[in-house]
Enzyme design. Structure first.
Site, mmCIF file in Angstrom:
data_model
loop_
_atom_site.group_PDB
_atom_site.id
_atom_site.type_symbol
_atom_site.label_atom_id
_atom_site.label_comp_id
_atom_site.label_asym_id
_atom_site.label_seq_id
_atom_site.Cartn_x
_atom_site.Cartn_y
_atom_site.Cartn_z
ATOM 1 N N TYR A 211 -89.270 -11.470 37.638
ATOM 2 C CA TYR A 211 -89.082 -11.714 36.205
ATOM 3 C C TYR A 211 -87.615 -11.980 35.872
ATOM 4 C CZ TYR A 211 -93.681 -10.368 34.321
ATOM 5 O OH TYR A 211 -95.013 -10.315 33.972
ATOM 6 N N ASP B 162 -103.138 -7.687 47.384
ATOM 7 C CA ASP B 162 -104.437 -8.386 47.373
ATOM 8 C C ASP B 162 -105.572 -7.382 47.590
ATOM 9 O OD1 ASP B 162 -103.392 -8.019 49.918
ATOM 10 O OD2 ASP B 162 -104.015 -9.963 50.709
ATOM 11 N N ASP C 215 -97.825 -6.056 36.419
ATOM 12 C CA ASP C 215 -98.337 -6.823 35.287
ATOM 13 C C ASP C 215 -99.793 -7.219 35.546
ATOM 14 O OD1 ASP C 215 -98.228 -8.336 32.870
ATOM 15 O OD2 ASP C 215 -97.966 -10.159 34.063
#
Ligand code: IPM
Ligand code: MN
Length: 371
Positions: free
Chosen positions: A142, A221, A245
């Site tokens: 980010y 994952d 997130d």
């Protein structure tokens, strides 16, 4: 207690849901004899429209000089659909997180017994789920260097983490785990990413200081899959910014609605409380937005200041609303109530639990005015 609270309600449904959180806090102030002073600031698309800046200096100043920030939501379709917009509402939120040093974002995920059948996931899968997600909030992809080649055909975002950035949130996650079920799961992609390997190394080292807490690791994952296969295996999840997130939106499905998930963002000196949902532009002004995430964010604010009985009073009222199906259309298609009415009920229940109980009959015959 006297608290100055900056209110940044932002865009879309932000103002509607934040108004309900304020109503709940005002009820708490009344019932427990506190003084909460609310001061509003502009942020997001509305701030761009009015000042050209998604986080005007005035707003930042307000937030730096307050005890806590109550945040609504930001984002607007005209920016989502325009990748070349020179300023974006989200920049306001990111800058605020960075400037206030809010490095830890805490997102609790719970399967409320009364809502279990509202989740698209099976009861036997989600029953007993109670997770606290610790998402790093001021580092990683980010905030790394962003580049676009001169001809606009190649772009990159750098994911960078330093040891101190990992250490400070890791300590918070382990301290929380000690008060819970004593397990931390680090979610990363250490089979591919150098930054994830640093996370593993630093977190493994810190874990030795917390011998009563078990540490385990999951690749992101696999964690995404485990979250819907067997969410009750998790206690505290610790992860970097972007994985947090994504995983937290996924986890919101467990509770039956993203409109229930609250969050606290904390740093060494400042704190901010916000629902994890976005600005839901299509719902703006329709009275259909679920205010519970915003109201539970207010409960997290109270907990942050050790007002535990007060936070409990909010949670009790929310649970009562869920139990009586005093909820917005995301959870209640037969007889939904408006954002405001749900907020009214919760504030009223905080002030007077007995009376609200007595109004139970009215609610189910569809009289929307219950208070
Ligand atoms: C969140 C939001 C933000 C994020 C956006 C609005 C920048 O999705 O708080 O989860 O990605 O952090
Ligand atoms: Mn998000």
């Amino acid at each position: 207690m006297k608290l100055d609270i900056a209110v940044l309600s932002g865009d879309g449904i932000g103002p509607e849901v934040t108004a309900q959180a304020i109503k709940a806090l005002e009820a708490i102030a009344h019932a427990f004899d506190h003084s909460f002073i609310f001061k509003e600031g502009l942020v997001g698309a509305i701030a761009i429209d009015k000042t050209g800046n998604p986080l005007p200096d005035e707003t930042l100043e307000l937030c730096v000089n307050t005890d806590a920030v109550l945040f609504g939501a930001i984002g607007a379709p005209k920016y989502d659909n325009d990748p070349s917009a020179p300023v974006r509402p989200e920049q306001g939120l990111l800058k605020l997180r960075k400037e206030l040093g809010l490095y830890a974002n805490i997102r609790p995920v719970k399967a409320y017994p009364t809502l279990i059948d509202k989740s698209p996931l099976k009861r036997e899968i989600i029953e007993g789920t109670d997770i606290s997600i610790y998402r790093e909030l001021t580092g990683g992809i980010y905030f790394g260097k962003k580049e676009l080649s001169a001809d606009g055909t190649v772009a990159s975002d750098l994911c960078e983490y330093s040891k101190p950035e990992i250490e400070r949130i890791t300590h918070l996650a382990f301290k929380t785990a000690q008060k819970r079920r004593k397990k931390v799961t680090l979610v990363d992609k250490a089979n591919v990413l150098e930054s994830s390997r640093l996370w593993r190394k630093v977190v493994t080292e810190i874990a030795k200081e917390y011998s009563d807490v078990t540490l385990d690791f999951l690749f992101v994952d696999n964690a995404a899959m485990q979250m819907i296969l067997n969410p009750s295996q998790f206690d505290v999840i610790l992860t970097e910014n972007m994985f947090g997130d994504i995983i937290s939106d996924e986890a919101s499905v467990i509770g039956g609605s993203i409109g229930l998930l609250a969050s606290a963002s904390v740093g060494d000196t400042c704190c901010m409380f916000e629902p994890i949902h976005g600005s839901f532009p299509q719902a703006t002004g329709k009275g259909i937005a679920n205010p519970i995430a915003a109201i539970l964010s207010a409960a997290m604010l109270l907990e942050h200041f050790d007002l535990l009985g007060e936070a409990h009073a909010i949670r009790d009222a929310v649970e009562k609303a869920l139990e009586l199906n005093i909820t917005t259309p995301d959870l209640n298609t037969d007889n939904p109530l408006t954002t405001e009415k749900v907020g009214d009920f919760i504030a009223d229940y905080i002030l007077n639990p007995e009376d609200s109980n007595l109004n139970f009959e009215n609610i189910h015959v569809g009289q929307s005015t219950i208070i």
